[in-house]
Design an enzyme around this catalytic site. Sequence first.
Site, PDB file in Angstrom:
ATOM      1  N   LEU A   1     -29.930 -33.892 -15.472  1.00  0.00           N
ATOM      2  CA  LEU A   1     -28.786 -34.352 -16.272  1.00  0.00           C
ATOM      3  C   LEU A   1     -28.503 -35.825 -15.983  1.00  0.00           C
ATOM      4  CD1 LEU A   1     -26.702 -33.129 -18.218  1.00  0.00           C
ATOM      5  CD2 LEU A   1     -25.455 -32.264 -16.263  1.00  0.00           C
TER       6      LEU A   1
ATOM      7  N   GLY B   1     -26.045 -31.446  -6.996  1.00  0.00           N
ATOM      8  CA  GLY B   1     -26.041 -30.054  -6.537  1.00  0.00           C
ATOM      9  C   GLY B   1     -27.278 -29.317  -6.980  1.00  0.00           C
TER      10      GLY B   1
ATOM     11  N   ASN C   1     -21.958 -22.292 -16.843  1.00  0.00           N
ATOM     12  CA  ASN C   1     -21.622 -20.992 -17.443  1.00  0.00           C
ATOM     13  C   ASN C   1     -21.668 -19.884 -16.401  1.00  0.00           C
ATOM     14  OD1 ASN C   1     -24.352 -19.251 -17.971  1.00  0.00           O
ATOM     15  ND2 ASN C   1     -24.828 -21.425 -18.048  1.00  0.00           N
ATOM     16  N   HIS C   2     -22.408 -20.118 -15.295  1.00  0.00           N
ATOM     17  CA  HIS C   2     -22.553 -19.058 -14.288  1.00  0.00           C
ATOM     18  C   HIS C   2     -21.262 -18.815 -13.497  1.00  0.00           C
ATOM     19  CE1 HIS C   2     -26.656 -18.640 -15.489  1.00  0.00           C
ATOM     20  NE2 HIS C   2     -26.829 -19.949 -15.349  1.00  0.00           N
TER      21      HIS C   2
ATOM     22  N   TYR D   1     -24.480 -19.164  -6.628  1.00  0.00           N
ATOM     23  CA  TYR D   1     -24.382 -20.430  -7.365  1.00  0.00           C
ATOM     24  C   TYR D   1     -23.098 -20.429  -8.205  1.00  0.00           C
ATOM     25  CZ  TYR D   1     -25.676 -23.783 -11.112  1.00  0.00           C
ATOM     26  OH  TYR D   1     -25.694 -24.809 -12.030  1.00  0.00           O
TER      27      TYR D   1
ATOM     28  N   LYS E   1     -19.598 -22.669  -8.006  1.00  0.00           N
ATOM     29  CA  LYS E   1     -19.040 -23.403  -9.153  1.00  0.00           C
ATOM     30  C   LYS E   1     -17.565 -23.018  -9.358  1.00  0.00           C
ATOM     31  CE  LYS E   1     -22.534 -25.918 -10.616  1.00  0.00           C
ATOM     32  NZ  LYS E   1     -22.510 -27.372 -10.348  1.00  0.00           N
TER      33      LYS E   1
ATOM     34  N   ARG F   1     -32.051 -16.600 -25.754  1.00  0.00           N
ATOM     35  CA  ARG F   1     -30.717 -16.942 -25.231  1.00  0.00           C
ATOM     36  C   ARG F   1     -30.405 -18.415 -25.468  1.00  0.00           C
ATOM     37  NH1 ARG F   1     -29.150 -18.984 -19.967  1.00  0.00           N
ATOM     38  NH2 ARG F   1     -26.930 -18.614 -19.611  1.00  0.00           N
TER      39      ARG F   1
HETATM   40  C1  15L Z   1     -27.311 -23.493 -14.953  1.00  0.00           C
HETATM   41  O1  15L Z   1     -26.194 -23.785 -14.570  1.00  0.00           O
HETATM   42  C2  15L Z   1     -28.487 -23.683 -14.091  1.00  0.00           C
HETATM   43  O2  15L Z   1     -28.378 -24.830 -13.273  1.00  0.00           O
HETATM   44  C3  15L Z   1     -29.793 -23.723 -14.855  1.00  0.00           C
HETATM   45  O3  15L Z   1     -30.820 -23.505 -13.919  1.00  0.00           O
HETATM   46  C4  15L Z   1     -29.829 -22.646 -15.962  1.00  0.00           C
HETATM   47  O4  15L Z   1     -29.762 -21.371 -15.397  1.00  0.00           O
HETATM   48  C5  15L Z   1     -28.632 -22.813 -16.871  1.00  0.00           C
HETATM   49  O5  15L Z   1     -27.439 -22.803 -16.135  1.00  0.00           O
HETATM   50  C6  15L Z   1     -28.581 -21.707 -17.927  1.00  0.00           C
HETATM   51  O6  15L Z   1     -27.678 -20.859 -17.881  1.00  0.00           O
HETATM   52  O7  15L Z   1     -29.459 -21.695 -18.801  1.00  0.00           O
END
Ligand code: 15L
Length: 264
Positions: free
Chosen positions: A12, A71, A110-111, A135, A139, A173
């Site tokens: 990014l 990160g 999104n995680h 992860y 976040k 997805r």
């Molecule tokens: C993220 O936050 C991850 O860093 C990346 O590896 C992907 O998993 C992405 O989300 C995603 O959800 O596609």
Amino acid sequence: MRVLVAGAAGSLGRVVTVGLADLGHEIVGLDLVPGPEGSPFAWHEADCADADAVAAVFADERIDAVVHLAGAPEELSLPDELTSHVVTTAALLDAMVAHDVTRIVYASSNHAVGRTPRTDGELTEQALPRPDTYYGVAKVAAEALLHLFADRHGIDAVVCRIGSFLEEPTSLRGLSTWLSHPDGVRMVEAGLTAPAPGFAILHGISANTRAWWDLEPGRRLGYEPQDDAEVFADRIEPGPDDAAEAEFVGGPFATAQFHRPAIG
Ligand code: 15L
């Protein structure tokens, strides 16, 4: 605006530094690794999790705003995730308060809400924290820290819950979760320039035809995505995990392959 980009050498960061510079911002890069060959930007090689090193950068530079993209982007142990996302955010926030820097744009994910089932309907920025991994837990905690500093110190913190930041979508997805490179720059620019956002959350995805994460919170902050993953739809082959990945916001991160002990 003179913008400190933490994680400037990451996937990014490489795009956002150049995009923000094209929009007229001065960039100060911060990363564990040296700046790209021939990079025109001021650059500091330091670990964002090292509060003294971060303080030294702020002592050296005039900074108007911070973009925190640093990160690990993948699943590690819980302690490593907390260092990578929460300790780095804390070090930056402490330095911001010490130097009266009041704007931060944060690359969340999104995680943080990845275990939210699709059956809940459109995903809004009001979704409760529901991480799918350590992860995601980190976040959530980083977002909470930003909210604390917004309330306690008046920091403007724009949290971008990013989907899949890629040149083009690579899975079914991704036709919903894709964030194009140009939209990634637009998203960060909106986070930097939105008038008085306080603590705010947006969904970092493009204007995808198949999107099911609300784009209105971003639009209210001035993020108007221009790209649509649908133009790549013909190139996406069906995959064996498509159905499982469609069940939760976090797609593959929400599946059993990531179940492991928190420590170690
Ligand atoms: C993220 O936050 C991850 O860093 C990346 O590896 C992907 O998993 C992405 O989300 C995603 O959800 O596609």
